[in-house]
Motif scaffolding. Sequence first.
Motif, PDB file in Angstrom:
ATOM      1  N   PHE A  26       0.852  -1.188   0.000  1.00 53.61           N
ATOM      2  CA  PHE A  26       0.000   0.000   0.000  1.00 53.61           C
ATOM      3  C   PHE A  26       0.888   1.238   0.000  1.00 53.61           C
ATOM      4  N   ASP A  27       0.598   2.183  -0.885  1.00 50.36           N
ATOM      5  CA  ASP A  27       1.452   3.358  -1.077  1.00 50.36           C
ATOM      6  C   ASP A  27       1.657   4.193   0.183  1.00 50.36           C
ATOM      7  N   ASN A  28       0.657   4.294   1.026  1.00 52.39           N
ATOM      8  CA  ASN A  28       0.732   5.203   2.179  1.00 52.39           C
ATOM      9  C   ASN A  28       1.210   4.531   3.460  1.00 52.39           C
ATOM     10  N   TYR A  29       1.697   3.290   3.356  1.00 53.04           N
ATOM     11  CA  TYR A  29       2.149   2.562   4.538  1.00 53.04           C
ATOM     12  C   TYR A  29       3.545   2.004   4.307  1.00 53.04           C
ATOM     13  N   TYR A  30       4.333   1.960   5.382  1.00 56.76           N
ATOM     14  CA  TYR A  30       5.700   1.470   5.283  1.00 56.76           C
ATOM     15  C   TYR A  30       6.105   0.802   6.595  1.00 56.76           C
ATOM     16  N   VAL A  31       6.587  -0.441   6.527  1.00 50.59           N
ATOM     17  CA  VAL A  31       7.075  -1.131   7.714  1.00 50.59           C
ATOM     18  C   VAL A  31       8.496  -0.665   7.979  1.00 50.59           C
ATOM     19  N   SER A  32       8.697   0.008   9.106  1.00 52.18           N
ATOM     20  CA  SER A  32      10.023   0.538   9.412  1.00 52.18           C
ATOM     21  C   SER A  32      10.930  -0.493  10.070  1.00 52.18           C
ATOM     22  N   TYR A  33      10.352  -1.410  10.863  1.00 54.39           N
ATOM     23  CA  TYR A  33      11.146  -2.501  11.413  1.00 54.39           C
ATOM     24  C   TYR A  33      10.244  -3.579  11.995  1.00 54.39           C
ATOM     25  N   ILE A  34      10.852  -4.737  12.249  1.00 55.40           N
ATOM     26  CA  ILE A  34      10.154  -5.899  12.810  1.00 55.40           C
ATOM     27  C   ILE A  34      10.867  -6.308  14.087  1.00 55.40           C
ATOM     28  N   CYS A  35      10.093  -6.636  15.117  1.00 61.40           N
ATOM     29  CA  CYS A  35      10.649  -7.149  16.369  1.00 61.40           C
ATOM     30  C   CYS A  35      10.034  -8.523  16.637  1.00 61.40           C
ATOM     31  N   SER A  36      10.800  -9.382  17.305  1.00 63.03           N
ATOM     32  CA  SER A  36      10.296 -10.741  17.562  1.00 63.03           C
ATOM     33  C   SER A  36       9.609 -10.882  18.917  1.00 63.03           C
ATOM     34  N   ASN A  37       9.711  -9.846  19.771  1.00 64.75           N
ATOM     35  CA  ASN A  37       9.020  -9.885  21.067  1.00 64.75           C
ATOM     36  C   ASN A  37       8.906  -8.477  21.633  1.00 64.75           C
ATOM     37  N   GLY A  38       8.120  -8.350  22.692  1.00 68.20           N
ATOM     38  CA  GLY A  38       7.877  -7.037  23.287  1.00 68.20           C
ATOM     39  C   GLY A  38       9.108  -6.396  23.894  1.00 68.20           C
ATOM     40  N   LYS A  39       9.953  -7.192  24.490  1.00 70.52           N
ATOM     41  CA  LYS A  39      11.173  -6.643  25.089  1.00 70.52           C
ATOM     42  C   LYS A  39      12.061  -6.016  24.020  1.00 70.52           C
ATOM     43  N   GLU A  40      12.203  -6.704  22.897  1.00 71.35           N
ATOM     44  CA  GLU A  40      13.004  -6.153  21.794  1.00 71.35           C
ATOM     45  C   GLU A  40      12.427  -4.827  21.312  1.00 71.35           C
TER      46      GLU A  40
END
Length: 102
Positions: A26-40
């Motif tokens: 989608f043009d107006n959305y961008y994933v800036s990063y991924i984390c594998s858990n809440g602490k990270e």
Amino acid sequence: MKRCTVVIVEDHILIAQAIKGLVNSFDNYYVSYICSNGKELLTRIKAGEPLPDVILMDVNIPVLNGIETTRLLKVLYPDLKIIALTVDADETSVVNMFKAGA
């Protein structure tokens, strides 16, 4: 128009990558990063990673689960938008995410 930044918190990398591909399509959305858990996630935000517009939060993640992470984030950043992700048919998890602020 400003692009909406998204962070994915998901412990299954293939699922996280699939969601990233979908969001980034989608043009107006961008994933800036991924984390594998809440602490990270909390560690990265504390270390200076930009706060996203939206977090897609898996309920059942290791170390610090989605419910507890959401609860902590809503205390620190009350305006943060968090969307719960789960494959569980258990409505208790969804209700607990809503109560936590998702």
